[in-house]
Design a protein around this motif. Structure first.
Motif, PDB file in Angstrom:
ATOM      1  N   VAL A 141      -0.419 -24.579  29.562  1.00 35.25           N
ATOM      2  CA  VAL A 141       0.455 -25.414  30.390  1.00 35.25           C
ATOM      3  C   VAL A 141      -0.338 -26.543  31.027  1.00 35.25           C
ATOM      4  O   VAL A 141       0.140 -27.671  31.120  1.00 35.25           O
ATOM      5  N   TRP A 142      -1.523 -26.232  31.445  1.00 33.36           N
ATOM      6  CA  TRP A 142      -2.397 -27.264  32.003  1.00 33.36           C
ATOM      7  C   TRP A 142      -2.549 -28.395  30.988  1.00 33.36           C
ATOM      8  O   TRP A 142      -2.354 -29.569  31.296  1.00 33.36           O
ATOM      9  N   CYS A 143      -2.871 -28.006  29.777  1.00 30.29           N
ATOM     10  CA  CYS A 143      -3.082 -29.003  28.732  1.00 30.29           C
ATOM     11  C   CYS A 143      -1.819 -29.824  28.489  1.00 30.29           C
ATOM     12  O   CYS A 143      -1.853 -31.059  28.472  1.00 30.29           O
ATOM     13  N   GLN A 144      -0.700 -29.133  28.369  1.00 36.30           N
ATOM     14  CA  GLN A 144       0.567 -29.827  28.104  1.00 36.30           C
ATOM     15  C   GLN A 144       0.966 -30.731  29.267  1.00 36.30           C
ATOM     16  O   GLN A 144       1.388 -31.871  29.077  1.00 36.30           O
ATOM     17  N   SER A 145       0.821 -30.199  30.488  1.00 34.73           N
ATOM     18  CA  SER A 145       1.194 -30.970  31.676  1.00 34.73           C
ATOM     19  C   SER A 145       0.402 -32.263  31.757  1.00 34.73           C
ATOM     20  O   SER A 145       0.937 -33.321  32.061  1.00 34.73           O
ATOM     21  N   TRP A 146      -0.850 -32.158  31.461  1.00 33.22           N
ATOM     22  CA  TRP A 146      -1.717 -33.331  31.572  1.00 33.22           C
ATOM     23  C   TRP A 146      -1.447 -34.355  30.470  1.00 33.22           C
ATOM     24  O   TRP A 146      -1.584 -35.546  30.694  1.00 33.22           O
ATOM     25  N   VAL A 147      -1.065 -33.865  29.313  1.00 32.70           N
ATOM     26  CA  VAL A 147      -0.698 -34.792  28.246  1.00 32.70           C
ATOM     27  C   VAL A 147       0.579 -35.519  28.654  1.00 32.70           C
ATOM     28  O   VAL A 147       0.666 -36.750  28.603  1.00 32.70           O
ATOM     29  N   ASP A 148       1.574 -34.734  29.119  1.00 31.08           N
ATOM     30  CA  ASP A 148       2.849 -35.319  29.538  1.00 31.08           C
ATOM     31  C   ASP A 148       2.661 -36.214  30.763  1.00 31.08           C
ATOM     32  O   ASP A 148       3.279 -37.278  30.870  1.00 31.08           O
ATOM     33  N   GLY A 149       1.820 -35.768  31.681  1.00 31.32           N
ATOM     34  CA  GLY A 149       1.644 -36.497  32.927  1.00 31.32           C
ATOM     35  C   GLY A 149       0.703 -37.697  32.800  1.00 31.32           C
ATOM     36  O   GLY A 149       0.534 -38.451  33.744  1.00 31.32           O
ATOM     37  N   GLY A 150       0.091 -37.833  31.660  1.00 32.41           N
ATOM     38  CA  GLY A 150      -0.755 -39.005  31.434  1.00 32.41           C
ATOM     39  C   GLY A 150      -2.159 -38.883  32.012  1.00 32.41           C
ATOM     40  O   GLY A 150      -2.868 -39.875  32.130  1.00 32.41           O
ATOM     41  N   GLY A 185      -1.066 -26.612  45.347  1.00 31.35           N
ATOM     42  CA  GLY A 185      -2.235 -27.352  44.903  1.00 31.35           C
ATOM     43  C   GLY A 185      -2.181 -27.733  43.439  1.00 31.35           C
ATOM     44  O   GLY A 185      -2.455 -28.878  43.069  1.00 31.35           O
ATOM     45  N   LEU A 186      -1.806 -26.775  42.629  1.00 29.97           N
ATOM     46  CA  LEU A 186      -1.813 -27.037  41.192  1.00 29.97           C
ATOM     47  C   LEU A 186      -0.750 -28.047  40.796  1.00 29.97           C
ATOM     48  O   LEU A 186      -0.942 -28.820  39.860  1.00 29.97           O
ATOM     49  N   VAL A 187       0.380 -28.019  41.519  1.00 29.72           N
ATOM     50  CA  VAL A 187       1.412 -29.022  41.243  1.00 29.72           C
ATOM     51  C   VAL A 187       0.860 -30.414  41.500  1.00 29.72           C
ATOM     52  O   VAL A 187       1.022 -31.331  40.696  1.00 29.72           O
ATOM     53  N   GLU A 188       0.157 -30.534  42.631  1.00 30.47           N
ATOM     54  CA  GLU A 188      -0.464 -31.819  42.944  1.00 30.47           C
ATOM     55  C   GLU A 188      -1.517 -32.184  41.904  1.00 30.47           C
ATOM     56  O   GLU A 188      -1.764 -33.348  41.621  1.00 30.47           O
ATOM     57  N   PHE A 189      -2.106 -31.147  41.343  1.00 35.51           N
ATOM     58  CA  PHE A 189      -3.146 -31.332  40.334  1.00 35.51           C
ATOM     59  C   PHE A 189      -2.521 -31.621  38.957  1.00 35.51           C
ATOM     60  O   PHE A 189      -3.209 -31.705  37.945  1.00 35.51           O
ATOM     61  N   GLY A 190      -1.191 -31.718  38.964  1.00 35.03           N
ATOM     62  CA  GLY A 190      -0.522 -32.130  37.724  1.00 35.03           C
ATOM     63  C   GLY A 190      -0.223 -30.999  36.772  1.00 35.03           C
ATOM     64  O   GLY A 190       0.019 -31.206  35.596  1.00 35.03           O
ATOM     65  N   ILE A 191      -0.230 -29.772  37.292  1.00 32.41           N
ATOM     66  CA  ILE A 191       0.071 -28.630  36.426  1.00 32.41           C
ATOM     67  C   ILE A 191       1.415 -28.028  36.819  1.00 32.41           C
ATOM     68  O   ILE A 191       1.610 -27.633  37.963  1.00 32.41           O
ATOM     69  N   ARG A 192       2.323 -27.979  35.882  1.00 28.44           N
ATOM     70  CA  ARG A 192       3.613 -27.309  36.124  1.00 28.44           C
ATOM     71  C   ARG A 192       3.366 -25.811  35.983  1.00 28.44           C
ATOM     72  O   ARG A 192       3.158 -25.312  34.870  1.00 28.44           O
ATOM     73  N   ILE A 193       3.397 -25.124  37.111  1.00 30.73           N
ATOM     74  CA  ILE A 193       3.010 -23.717  37.079  1.00 30.73           C
ATOM     75  C   ILE A 193       4.087 -22.860  36.436  1.00 30.73           C
ATOM     76  O   ILE A 193       5.251 -22.910  36.823  1.00 30.73           O
ATOM     77  N   PRO A 194       3.723 -22.074  35.438  1.00 28.04           N
ATOM     78  CA  PRO A 194       4.703 -21.170  34.816  1.00 28.04           C
ATOM     79  C   PRO A 194       4.982 -19.988  35.731  1.00 28.04           C
ATOM     80  O   PRO A 194       4.131 -19.590  36.531  1.00 28.04           O
ATOM     81  N   ASP A 195       6.178 -19.432  35.633  1.00 27.53           N
ATOM     82  CA  ASP A 195       6.533 -18.253  36.427  1.00 27.53           C
ATOM     83  C   ASP A 195       5.801 -17.042  35.878  1.00 27.53           C
ATOM     84  O   ASP A 195       5.874 -16.735  34.700  1.00 27.53           O
ATOM     85  N   GLU A 196       5.099 -16.350  36.781  1.00 27.55           N
ATOM     86  CA  GLU A 196       4.297 -15.222  36.318  1.00 27.55           C
ATOM     87  C   GLU A 196       5.167 -14.075  35.820  1.00 27.55           C
ATOM     88  O   GLU A 196       4.764 -13.304  34.958  1.00 27.55           O
TER      89      GLU A 196
END
Lengths: 209, 209
Positions: free
Chosen positions: A103-112, A194-205
């Motif tokens: 998700v980190w990888c995908q979020s960052w690709v989508d988020g630029g 924090g992670l949202v601000e860091f550009g990561i859409r956090i998945p539901d655990e």
DNA sequence: CGATTATTTTGAACGCCATCGAAATGATCC
DNA sequence: GGATCATTTCGATGGCGTTCAAAATAATCG
């Protein structure tokens, strides 16, 4: 046992035996073979003998094997819940993997924050700013390798030095932390924001598909 | 047997048995297991049953395993000379590998036909012109992947679509040809001059270290 | 259609390898 | 120094996997 060692950490024989659900004597026998085969090295420390993979190359190979062989059939409830935890988040030789890593990888690709190039990604100016949020300073254009395949997700995730640095940092600032299951990772309370601000859409655990 | 199949070709059970120096019945038994395990697929054709790797991913995994495990001890003279032939030149899923593949890669880096980037190479304008010599038209900047490790050489060589195209072309124009040993490749008479013009410093086939 | 070739199946034998309990080694702790 | 813990070594067992010969199947060839 090899899978348990895939985070690059060192574990004593007894722990590995328990995780593999075999007798210590059996584990010792096998570990010896793995050392003889060059896959493991042993670091004696007092009455413990810590085993670890001889190199990251071994971890990569194991990941590769796991990726090709596909998900193993579930043998017991215990190993299943263990797998679920690792599926959510885990470290792979000190970088984030599992759903969280993907998700980190995908979020960052989508988020630029990064731009996909061949065989990896390069950090954009936006990414540069985002990294600065957690105190990491890089020049934009820095390369982040991608792991060809991810064991449980089969999609790319970040790897390499920068991925490791970020993972360490996220652990240090306490946005993510290690769970009781070896190598497992989950998001902390402060980490949610924090992670949202860091550009990561956090998945539901809870909802791990 | 898996190694023999690493060129992506299909081979009948009998041939594989002979190469592995085991009885046909034994080979059949093992091949069945490999099919069940998803590594091989079988294509029945008349009284032959052709076995092949299910996907290039399997070949990559095998190459990876071979790279990590290192060179196998020599068991017999026959397997040794066979290994030497493959060490000189061979195809790996349709791209050049072995010393020839490595020298190609090195020559082109030195000669400026390609520029090394992360995880691979990109074709320069000079490379563009060189490729035109064999009738291959690409835009400069085209990416060529590199194989992380080469089994016998442990240094990078070209892989991916463009590498395959070039290999095919070199075979078509007759500068290289397949030897009697499966997957082996050697340079032809015309190829001696041709490959030099193509920017490859041809290694001496005799002096394989 | 019978002979030959390619391959698989069957059956049986052998070997060896994983496993574990018990004992031995080595190290720490009190 | 004795007790405890971690680990390995030893010894014995059972099982299973590999192997091959022989027979069966399947397809081609003359």
């Amino acid at each position: 046992m090899l899978m348990a060692l895939m985070d690059g950490e060192s574990w004593p024989a007894g722990d590995l035996a328990r995780q593999a659900e075999i007798q210590p004597a059996t584990a010792s026998y096998h570990l010896e073979q793995l050392v003889a085969g060059g896959l493991l090295m042993v670091i004696p420390q007092g009455r413990h003998r810590y085993y670890r993979l001889t190199s990251p190359a071994v971890a990569e190979l194991l990941e590769h094997m796991a990726a090709v062989s596909g998900p193993a059939p579930v043998r017991s409830l215990r190993s299943s819940s263990q797998r679920d935890a690792l599926r959510y988040g885990r470290t792979c030789y000190s970088h984030l993997a599992g759903r969280l890593g993907v998700v980190w990888c995908q979020s960052w690709v989508d988020g630029g924050q990064v731009k996909a190039v061949d065989q990896g990604f390069i950090v954009t100016e936006r990414g540069q700013r985002t990294l600065r949020l957690v105190g990491i300073e890089v020049t934009s254009g820095t390369f982040i390798a991608q792991h060809a395949v991810d064991w449980t997700e089969r999609v790319p995730h970040f790897a390499g030095p920068l991925a490791k640095t970020v993972t360490d940092r996220l652990l240090t600032v306490g946005w993510i932390e290690r769970g009781t299951i070896p190598r497992s990772i989950h998001v902390t309370g402060p980490g949610q924001a924090g992670l949202v601000e860091f550009g990561i859409r956090i998945p539901d655990e809870r909802s791990v598909d």
